[in-house]
Design a protein around this motif. Structure first.
Motif, short mmCIF file in Angstrom:
data_model
loop_
_atom_site.label_atom_id
_atom_site.label_comp_id
_atom_site.label_asym_id
_atom_site.label_seq_id
_atom_site.Cartn_x
_atom_site.Cartn_y
_atom_site.Cartn_z
N ASP A 161 0.85 -1.19 0.00
CA ASP A 161 0.00 0.00 0.00
C ASP A 161 0.89 1.24 0.00
O ASP A 161 1.65 1.47 0.96
N ALA A 162 0.80 2.02 -1.06
CA ALA A 162 1.68 3.18 -1.20
C ALA A 162 1.45 4.22 -0.11
O ALA A 162 2.39 4.89 0.33
N ARG A 163 0.21 4.35 0.33
CA ARG A 163 -0.08 5.32 1.40
C ARG A 163 0.61 4.93 2.69
O ARG A 163 1.15 5.77 3.41
N ALA A 164 0.57 3.63 3.00
CA ALA A 164 1.21 3.16 4.23
C ALA A 164 2.72 3.35 4.16
O ALA A 164 3.34 3.82 5.13
N LEU A 165 3.31 2.99 3.03
CA LEU A 165 4.75 3.17 2.88
C LEU A 165 5.13 4.64 2.95
O LEU A 165 6.14 5.00 3.58
N ALA A 166 4.33 5.51 2.33
CA ALA A 166 4.62 6.94 2.37
C ALA A 166 4.60 7.47 3.80
O ALA A 166 5.47 8.25 4.20
N ALA A 167 3.61 7.03 4.58
CA ALA A 167 3.52 7.48 5.98
C ALA A 167 4.72 7.01 6.78
O ALA A 167 5.28 7.77 7.58
N LEU A 168 5.14 5.78 6.56
CA LEU A 168 6.27 5.23 7.29
C LEU A 168 7.57 5.94 6.93
O LEU A 168 8.37 6.30 7.81
N ILE A 169 7.80 6.14 5.64
CA ILE A 169 9.06 6.75 5.21
C ILE A 169 9.10 8.23 5.55
O ILE A 169 10.11 8.74 6.06
N TYR A 170 8.00 8.93 5.29
CA TYR A 170 7.96 10.36 5.64
C TYR A 170 8.15 10.55 7.14
O TYR A 170 8.91 11.43 7.58
N GLY A 171 7.46 9.73 7.94
CA GLY A 171 7.61 9.83 9.38
C GLY A 171 9.04 9.58 9.84
O GLY A 171 9.57 10.29 10.70
N SER A 172 9.67 8.58 9.23
CA SER A 172 11.06 8.26 9.58
C SER A 172 11.99 9.42 9.22
O SER A 172 12.87 9.79 10.01
N LEU A 173 11.82 9.97 8.03
CA LEU A 173 12.66 11.08 7.60
C LEU A 173 12.48 12.31 8.49
O LEU A 173 13.44 12.97 8.87
N ALA A 174 11.22 12.62 8.81
CA ALA A 174 10.93 13.80 9.63
C ALA A 174 11.55 13.67 11.01
O ALA A 174 12.20 14.60 11.51
N GLU A 175 11.39 12.51 11.63
CA GLU A 175 11.95 12.31 12.96
C GLU A 175 13.47 12.29 12.94
O GLU A 175 14.13 12.81 13.84
N ALA A 176 14.04 11.71 11.90
CA ALA A 176 15.50 11.70 11.77
C ALA A 176 16.04 13.12 11.60
O ALA A 176 17.08 13.47 12.16
N ALA A 177 15.32 13.94 10.83
CA ALA A 177 15.75 15.33 10.64
C ALA A 177 15.71 16.09 11.97
O ALA A 177 16.64 16.86 12.28
N PHE A 178 14.68 15.89 12.77
CA PHE A 178 14.61 16.52 14.09
C PHE A 178 15.78 16.05 14.96
O PHE A 178 16.41 16.85 15.67
N TRP A 179 16.08 14.76 14.90
CA TRP A 179 17.16 14.18 15.70
C TRP A 179 18.50 14.77 15.29
O TRP A 179 19.34 15.09 16.14
N ILE A 180 18.73 14.94 14.00
CA ILE A 180 19.97 15.54 13.50
C ILE A 180 20.08 16.98 13.99
O ILE A 180 21.14 17.41 14.47
N ALA A 181 19.01 17.73 13.89
CA ALA A 181 19.03 19.16 14.19
C ALA A 181 19.22 19.46 15.67
O ALA A 181 19.77 20.51 16.02
N GLU A 182 18.79 18.56 16.54
CA GLU A 182 18.82 18.88 17.97
C GLU A 182 20.14 18.56 18.63
O GLU A 182 20.37 18.93 19.79
N GLY A 183 21.04 17.89 17.94
CA GLY A 183 22.30 17.49 18.56
C GLY A 183 23.46 18.42 18.25
O GLY A 183 23.48 19.11 17.24
N GLU A 184 24.44 18.44 19.14
CA GLU A 184 25.65 19.22 18.91
C GLU A 184 26.48 18.58 17.80
O GLU A 184 27.21 19.26 17.09
N ASP A 185 26.37 17.28 17.66
CA ASP A 185 27.14 16.53 16.67
C ASP A 185 26.29 16.24 15.44
O ASP A 185 26.16 15.10 15.01
N ALA A 186 25.72 17.28 14.86
CA ALA A 186 24.76 17.12 13.77
C ALA A 186 25.36 16.39 12.57
O ALA A 186 24.70 15.54 11.96
N ALA A 187 26.61 16.69 12.23
CA ALA A 187 27.24 16.05 11.06
C ALA A 187 27.38 14.55 11.27
O ALA A 187 27.12 13.75 10.36
N ALA A 188 27.78 14.16 12.48
CA ALA A 188 27.93 12.74 12.78
C ALA A 188 26.55 12.06 12.77
O ALA A 188 26.41 10.94 12.27
N ARG A 189 25.57 12.73 13.32
CA ARG A 189 24.21 12.17 13.31
C ARG A 189 23.69 12.01 11.88
O ARG A 189 22.99 11.05 11.58
N MET A 190 24.03 12.95 11.03
CA MET A 190 23.61 12.88 9.64
C MET A 190 24.16 11.61 8.98
O MET A 190 23.44 10.89 8.27
#
Length: 201
Positions: free
Chosen positions: A148-177
């Protein structure tokens, strides 16, 4: 009473947005003074309230403007890709890499989440629709396993969004990236159609 033309109103709004974007990126939401901002733009607080309602409304407008630019950049990656799968992978990675850009990091991934609670519903729907469209095309081409493309889209978008927040909030952003990029490759690898071995085991 002086009536302002539509062009003048649009110019005022654009000036406020440009100045706010600069100040928010430099100082952050909490330390950006509306008096200093309007003075720098050569305008009054009344103009700010007329166009944006309040400080939070101004932040939302700046975030929407940056979101549109991010979306255009991501769409360009998809449009210019010769290989649809590599284009999809590059687009996902580019989204994560944007979390390293100071303006996006501070305004979109830190302040917007803290003050506005994250992306607007319209922005989320747009991102999910774009992701769903890309995944549907990859499934139709036999590149991504049927699902189901909708389910996959929700999973991937959610993962990317949360990962971006995680990268942005750390002092070691480059390593987190880099850590997130490794995880992204593992995640996306699981979407691919796997070749079947027709030989007997």
């Amino acid at each position: 009473m002086v009536r302002r033309t539509r062009a003048e109103m649009e110019a005022t709004r654009a000036s406020l947005l440009a100045t706010a974007r600069q100040e928010l990126a430099k100082h952050g939401y909490a330390d950006t003074s509306m008096d200093d901002l309007t003075a720098q733009a050569g305008l009054t607080r009344g103009a700010l309230y007329h166009h944006f309602g309040d400080k939070k409304g101004l932040l939302a407008a700046v975030v929407a403007q940056i979101d549109d630019e991010m979306d255009a950049r991501l769409q360009a990656i998809s449009d210019q890709a010769d290989d649809p799968w590599q284009g999809f992978r590059s687009r996902c990675r580019a989204y994560l890499e944007m979390a390293l850009e100071p303006e996006i990091q501070r305004i979109v991934l830190r302040d917007a989440r803290a003050v506005l609670g994250g992306a607007s519903p319209d922005s989320q729907r747009h991102c999910l629709h774009s992701m769903q469209t890309l995944i549907s095309a990859l499934i139709a081409q036999g590149i991504v396993a049927p699902a189901d493309a909708r389910a996959l889209a929700a999973l991937i978008y959610g993962s990317l969004a949360e990962a971006a927040f995680w990268i942005a909030e750390g002092e070691d952003a480059a390593a987190r990236m880099e850590q997130a990029a490794v995880g992204l490759d593992l995640l996306l690898r699981g979407l691919r159609v796997q070749p079947h071995d027709d030989q007997d085991c």
